[in-house]
Design a protein around this motif. Sequence first.
Motif, short mmCIF file in Angstrom:
data_model
loop_
_atom_site.label_atom_id
_atom_site.label_comp_id
_atom_site.label_asym_id
_atom_site.label_seq_id
_atom_site.Cartn_x
_atom_site.Cartn_y
_atom_site.Cartn_z
N THR A 37 0.83 -1.20 0.00
CA THR A 37 0.00 0.00 0.00
C THR A 37 0.87 1.25 0.00
OG1 THR A 37 -0.12 0.13 2.42
CG2 THR A 37 -1.77 -1.21 1.32
N ASN A 38 0.32 2.33 -0.54
CA ASN A 38 1.00 3.63 -0.53
C ASN A 38 0.08 4.62 0.17
OD1 ASN A 38 2.20 6.12 -1.02
ND2 ASN A 38 2.89 5.54 -3.07
N ARG A 39 0.50 5.14 1.29
CA ARG A 39 -0.36 6.00 2.10
C ARG A 39 -0.52 7.40 1.50
NH1 ARG A 39 1.33 5.57 8.25
NH2 ARG A 39 -0.84 6.26 8.56
N GLY A 63 8.41 0.71 -0.48
CA GLY A 63 9.50 1.62 -0.17
C GLY A 63 10.85 0.91 -0.20
N THR A 64 11.91 1.70 -0.23
CA THR A 64 13.26 1.14 -0.30
C THR A 64 13.57 0.23 0.88
OG1 THR A 64 14.06 3.05 -1.55
CG2 THR A 64 15.71 1.73 -0.40
N ALA A 65 13.16 0.65 2.08
CA ALA A 65 13.46 -0.16 3.26
C ALA A 65 12.83 -1.55 3.14
CB ALA A 65 12.96 0.54 4.52
N ASN A 94 2.26 3.10 -8.52
CA ASN A 94 1.97 4.31 -7.75
C ASN A 94 3.22 4.71 -6.96
OD1 ASN A 94 1.03 6.32 -6.07
ND2 ASN A 94 -0.48 5.03 -5.02
N LEU A 95 4.01 5.61 -7.52
CA LEU A 95 5.30 5.97 -6.93
C LEU A 95 5.26 7.33 -6.22
CD1 LEU A 95 7.70 4.77 -9.78
CD2 LEU A 95 6.75 3.49 -7.84
N ASN A 127 6.73 9.22 5.13
CA ASN A 127 8.15 8.91 4.96
C ASN A 127 8.61 9.53 3.64
OD1 ASN A 127 10.70 7.87 5.26
ND2 ASN A 127 10.04 5.74 5.43
N LEU A 128 8.60 10.85 3.59
CA LEU A 128 8.76 11.59 2.34
C LEU A 128 10.12 11.38 1.68
CD1 LEU A 128 7.03 14.95 3.34
CD2 LEU A 128 6.23 13.30 1.63
#
Length: 582
Positions: free
Chosen positions: A380-382, A391-393, A439-440, A446-447
């Motif tokens: 998901t992308n908040r 995300g990268t992490a 969706n990037l 976490n900008l």
Amino acid sequence: MAAYSRRQFVTGASAAFAAAALTLGDARYASAATRDRALALSAARAVQSAGTTLEQVATPSASGPYHRLAAGPGWPLVVRTDLVAGQSGRDDRRTGLACFVQFTDLHLADTESPARFEYLAQYADGAYRPQETLTVRGASSLVERVNSLSGGPYTGSPFSFVIATGDNADNHEQLELDWYLTVMSGGSITPNSGDLTRYEGVQNSGSTAYWNPESSLQDDYKTKAGYPQIPGFLTAAGRPFDAPGLHVPWYTTVGNHDDSIEGTLPDLGLLNSLYTGDRKLEGCDDADAAKLAAALQNDPAQALALFVKLLDNGPVRRVTPDARRVPFTPEQFAQAHLDPSYTGAGPVGHGFTASAASSGKLYYTFPVAPGVVGVSLDTTNRAGWADGSVGTAQLDWLESVLQANSTHWYDTDGNVVRGGSTDQLVVVFSHHTSSTMGNLLPDPYNLLEARHSGSEVVTLLQRYPNVVAWVNGHTHANQISPHPHAVAERAFWEVNTASHIDYPHHARVIEIADNGDGTLSLFTTLIESAAPYATDFSDTSDTGLAALYRELAYNDPYATPAQKLGASGDHNTELLLAKPGA
């Protein structure tokens, strides 16, 4: 349907019915005789087929506009050799390695919530569904089906677990999450909110734009789609019932409807008072609806502003406030799974730990079976929008997990790298598919972290030969896709399963087997809920409502059943692939 390198049915050394072919849409054989031969062959290869779509499938009547459902012939096994050819005699050599069930997109819906967009149904079929008051009963009937089965059709192995791959709640509400956890673990449920003695939603609004089941009002659903009048329907839909809960352990993967407002708008805490308040917007004019629908697709921030404006100017119904409708955070999502009230058949937390409840990191690993590990991702992308990314992490974490479970892998130049001492097969689970992870947008929480697409995840997974499958949902459609590679052991299968809110209301049994010849087989078998196919409009018992749930969904005029059903190669399949290291 995508062309396969070879399409055949195999039993031992026989391939007598290799010419059998299925048509698109209704998945019927070109002739009844061909179908019956293929069904017989599929049954001969199976250890058991009762209770699955190998035995029978919900089939619509030819008459309309409202189509009744009945039991029809099952769907035979389709052998897919897109990635590697099958060898004869493998049924006699096969060893079962793992067996589990996938639920996805249950969308348990609080239909009386003020934070809904029912008036956008003509632009987005998920905004309003005539069957949506029955989601909780429908999901419980699916649980009943799993509880009735002894194991996988082709290995006979008992189910190790069930995993629900996201969109378990429909609109990110604590109440919907509680219903989901109770459906899975068992207990009493009242699928109602606000005033529990009555229904307060669009289905008794008197608007012709919605199905008003208890009223004689000739709404659009009755006049154009033949929907029935069912006295007592809404009262019955909202009454308490006892959910049996799963008899096997279960796990949860998070989806965008678990994470965002209507699965689309970012939750920045701005609408909490609307969720729990007493103002429900029941409509708007076509021009405003078109603007809002477009904004939901293209500009979540603009959609939020338009929605608030419409709420101040449109037809608003006063409903009973309910604090249980408050949206939950990722941390609260994990914490709810740790509640002892929802342990059921286990495990504690259902994949989530105290660390997840503290950090909000909703990705984890878990044991699928000896020699097989599962990886549940949070795609998901908040920032909003329905589609996802990672995300990268999380991507770095995924690579560390793959390396920890691999004796060898390939670097980005294609060179073999020798790794750890253990080599486990890996099954990846997520809500989004590889093709719906574009969706990037930066995560507002976490900008500074980059986001990564589905194609990047595929590239990573193909560097690790022990990845055998990526299992997901989100599209509400059955679709199985190969991810080939020039090096056979680097290929894997992506298995996407239809939802359990839109027809065809499927879940999927997945079995992994070693064929003893350098290949593996993934058997995928679709199952339907335990509800009977035939409906009776005068029967508002729990069983009767569960049957209506399926039939109302098939007849939803804004839905596309044929597209979501998938083709023959997306149903009951044997997916062959090279065994890593063989």
